[in-house]
Design a protein around this motif. Sequence first.
Motif, short mmCIF file in Angstrom:
data_model
loop_
_atom_site.label_atom_id
_atom_site.label_comp_id
_atom_site.label_asym_id
_atom_site.label_seq_id
_atom_site.Cartn_x
_atom_site.Cartn_y
_atom_site.Cartn_z
N SER A 51 44.55 3.90 47.75
CA SER A 51 43.43 3.13 47.39
C SER A 51 42.21 3.74 47.67
N ARG A 99 38.64 5.32 48.26
CA ARG A 99 37.97 5.38 49.46
C ARG A 99 36.62 6.00 49.23
N ARG A 139 36.46 -3.12 53.36
CA ARG A 139 37.18 -3.11 52.06
C ARG A 139 36.26 -4.01 51.14
N TRP A 187 37.90 1.12 50.07
CA TRP A 187 37.72 1.31 51.46
C TRP A 187 36.29 2.06 51.62
#
Length: 146
Positions: free
Chosen positions: A43, A45, A93, A98
């Motif tokens: 994911s 970040r 999030r 994130w």
Amino acid sequence: MTDTDVLTSVREHAVRSWQLFTHSAGLHALVSDWRSGVTPDGSPRLTVEVVGPDAAQALHRFSAEYMLILGQPGDQRPHFDVDVPGRTVLVWRHKGVWVELWHPETITQRPSRPEPGPAAAQGLLTALGGRLPFTRNRSPKETTTA
């Protein structure tokens, strides 16, 4: 929207939220050097260090007092992450990204509420004339008759 557009949008949202909070709370902690990367699961970040004389206080108050506007599927409210030793990390999030705001933990930080010690108790006794207050219940005793 491209991945770059999403990262830019999320970063701008975080910056605006932080600036609005710190300005209204009268705090002087800053965030500036945003870095992008990916989490272990892939994911996206964004991470930034909170700096300034009141960084720890600002981060904790931000988590407790500021209501981030999050409304996308999969968004998560801010919470503290304790996985990285030596850092206090607030993470949430937004739009699949994130966001991490963090400050290093140092032994020079003062506790938020000092523990009372023997000196504090001695000061209380001195202020009360050497004894603790004692109140009597002067109401008549209730008796039951059979």
